[in-house]
Enzyme design. Structure first.
Site, PDB file in Angstrom:
ATOM      1  N   ASN A 128      -3.091   0.156  -3.604  1.00  0.00           N
ATOM      2  CA  ASN A 128      -3.120  -0.922  -2.625  1.00  0.00           C
ATOM      3  C   ASN A 128      -3.507  -2.197  -3.349  1.00  0.00           C
ATOM      4  O   ASN A 128      -4.508  -2.219  -4.068  1.00  0.00           O
ATOM      5  CB  ASN A 128      -4.123  -0.614  -1.511  1.00  0.00           C
ATOM      6  CG  ASN A 128      -4.244  -1.749  -0.505  1.00  0.00           C
ATOM      7  OD1 ASN A 128      -4.837  -2.787  -0.790  1.00  0.00           O
ATOM      8  ND2 ASN A 128      -3.705  -1.538   0.674  1.00  0.00           N
ATOM      9  N   HIS A 134      -2.556   7.032  -4.824  1.00  0.00           N
ATOM     10  CA  HIS A 134      -2.749   5.989  -3.821  1.00  0.00           C
ATOM     11  C   HIS A 134      -2.867   4.665  -4.559  1.00  0.00           C
ATOM     12  O   HIS A 134      -3.521   4.574  -5.597  1.00  0.00           O
ATOM     13  CB  HIS A 134      -4.024   6.235  -3.008  1.00  0.00           C
ATOM     14  CG  HIS A 134      -4.571   4.990  -2.366  1.00  0.00           C
ATOM     15  ND1 HIS A 134      -5.630   4.281  -2.908  1.00  0.00           N
ATOM     16  CD2 HIS A 134      -4.195   4.311  -1.257  1.00  0.00           C
ATOM     17  CE1 HIS A 134      -5.892   3.236  -2.148  1.00  0.00           C
ATOM     18  NE2 HIS A 134      -5.037   3.221  -1.143  1.00  0.00           N
ATOM     19  N   SER A 177       0.844  -1.196   0.000  1.00  0.00           N
ATOM     20  CA  SER A 177       0.000   0.000   0.000  1.00  0.00           C
ATOM     21  C   SER A 177       0.873   1.237   0.000  1.00  0.00           C
ATOM     22  O   SER A 177       1.957   1.241   0.590  1.00  0.00           O
ATOM     23  CB  SER A 177      -0.917  -0.001   1.227  1.00  0.00           C
ATOM     24  OG  SER A 177      -1.854   1.058   1.152  1.00  0.00           O
TER      25      SER A 177
END
Length: 449
Positions: free
Chosen positions: A255, A253, A239
């Site tokens: 993950n 971002h 992540s």
């Protein structure tokens, strides 16, 4: 959960980046970076060690029935598998701490194993695997082994790329342990030239689901076969959240994670989840198209219906309901992928991890030296405030972690920026660049056909 830091001095390994890109410290030794690790072996991009990619990929529905239940559990467990990092600031290396009692050994095993393929592969990582190498050797074809090696490769490759771009700060490497089982490796760059805060972390944890988690599943209609009230699970993932300084450089971002839950009768439930999304301060059409096209190309290798489905899922998930806005311009998001086979879904996740660097790093290089005004910096701070609101109020993994006894708060809150701002009744001027950005956040667009 009681976490212990320890610096593993397993000898020279993953080479650091320096020159135009600054430096990285890993395994305690600084070297001029080369695409070859200490043993002279070429470090592969994440996931390239496996076979051919699947021509198609099936997946369960995002809502309804047992799939939804596993989706919720996966999102909850993401609080354990999400970012696991401690921000040490501008430091050259993590503090050396004695190995705690009961900690997993980083031993390579017998002397003849010290230079086998797995050992050479591991020298390219930021730190040794969480799981002892002897156990990884015993189960080379197990999905938990394959996924742990994939997330370690992904972490090393992304850290390398970020350090090359930043050219100033170094990554600290924090290897932590979870007394209930497993641990993680957190790499943090803070107060760099380009990045205000960048964390790339992996977690490999196992143990028993809490009774609360089991109750949540039962309340949604899923009756799990527990043994003496226990439900063993394994979870692992990589992540990252990256917050640049320049308001014209977007935040990213990502993950990617894998879960297994073992029922009392020996039946194993498994699924993959994850995604990657972009949060710009200002809209740049060319950047948005590049980002989405790169993700679409990765998805299209496994089926033409994947990108449209996961793009919409991303738009729907990263929604700040009380603001009526999305967190950013989206990307892809998926959970509960458990068909048609582990290998096929794993190959899809491999393709997704390989798309991280080409989707994002060109945007950073393009904008990191752009000039900006105080007003543009102010708008970036306000948009970061929205990022914080989503993560603390709506993100299921964050909420699960915050309400789990013994959870590692530094890990959970790693996704938050160093700085943010809230102003009372702030509203951008009509027809401004800020208003243009808000319009896209309120009404998502299709960036690629």
């Amino acid at each position: 959960m009681a976490m212990n830091l320890r610096w593993l001095s397993a000898g020279p390994c993953w080479r650091a980046v320096r020159g135009a890109c600054g430096e990285l410290r890993a395994y305690g030794e600084l070297r001029a970076w080369s695409p070859r690790c200490a043993a002279g072996r070429l470090c592969r991009p994440p996931g390239t060690a496996c076979g051919e990619q699947s021509r198609g990929l099936g997946y369960g529905p995002p809502v309804g029935g047992g799939s939804r239940l596993r989706t919720r559990l996966a999102a909850g467990l993401a609080g354990l598998v999400g970012l696991a990092a401690v921000a040490f600031g501008h430091v050259e290396r993590a503090e050396m701490v004695r190995k705690s009692s009961g900690a997993q050994s980083a031993s390579l095993g017998r002397p003849e194993e010290e230079d086998d393929e797995l050992a050479r592969r591991c020298r390219c990582f930021m730190a040794p695997p969480v799981t002892d190498l002897r156990e990884l050797r015993r189960r080379p074809d197990d999905m938990k082994t394959k996924m742990e090696l994939l997330i370690l490769e992904t972490q090393a490759q992304v850290c390398q790329a970020l350090a090359q771009v930043d050219g100033g700060a170094r990554f600290s490497v924090d290897r932590w342990e979870r007394k209930e089982g497993g641990g993680g490796i957190s790499c943090v760059l803070q107060d760099g030239h380009v990045f205000e805060k960048a964390g790339v972390s992996i977690s490999v944890v196992h143990g028993n689901l809490s009774e609360e988690a089991a109750k949540q599943m039962r309340s949604r209609g899923k009756l799990l076969k527990t043994k003496d009230g226990k439900l063993p699970f394994s979870a692992m993932g990589v992540s990252s959240v990256i917050h640049p300084k320049n308001p014209h450089t977007p935040t990213i971002h990502f993950n990617y994670r894998y879960f297994e839950v073992e029922e009392a009768d020996g039946n194993t439930l498994w699924w993959f989840g994850g995604g990657c999304d972009l949060t710009p301060t200002y809209l740049n059409q060319e950047d948005a198209v590049h980002f989405h096209r790169t993700l679409k190309e990765a998805c299209d290798q496994h089926g033409p219906d994947l990108y449209p489905k996961f793009k919409k899922w991303c738009d729907d998930y990263f929604f700040i309901a009380h603001r009526g806005e999305r967190r950013g311009i989206g990307g892809i998001f998926f959970d509960d992928l458990d068909s048609p086979s582990k290998e096929e879904v794993f190959r899809f996740v491999q393709s997704c991890t390989q798309a991280i660097i080409p989707s994002y790093v060109p945007l950073v290089k393009k904008h990191c030296n752009d000039s900006f005004t105080p007003q543009e910096k102010l708008w970036q701070q306000l948009r970061r405030g929205r990022y914080v609101e989503f993560n603390l109020l709506y993100d299921r993994g964050t909420k699960f972690g915050l309400f789990t006894p013994g959870s590692r708060i530094e890990s959970i809150l790693m996704s938050l920026p160093l700085t943010a701002r809230w102003e009372y009744m702030h509203s951008p001027s009509e027809n401004s660049k800020e208003a243009e950005m808000l319009e896209v956040l309120r009404h998502p667009r299709d960036w690629v056909p």
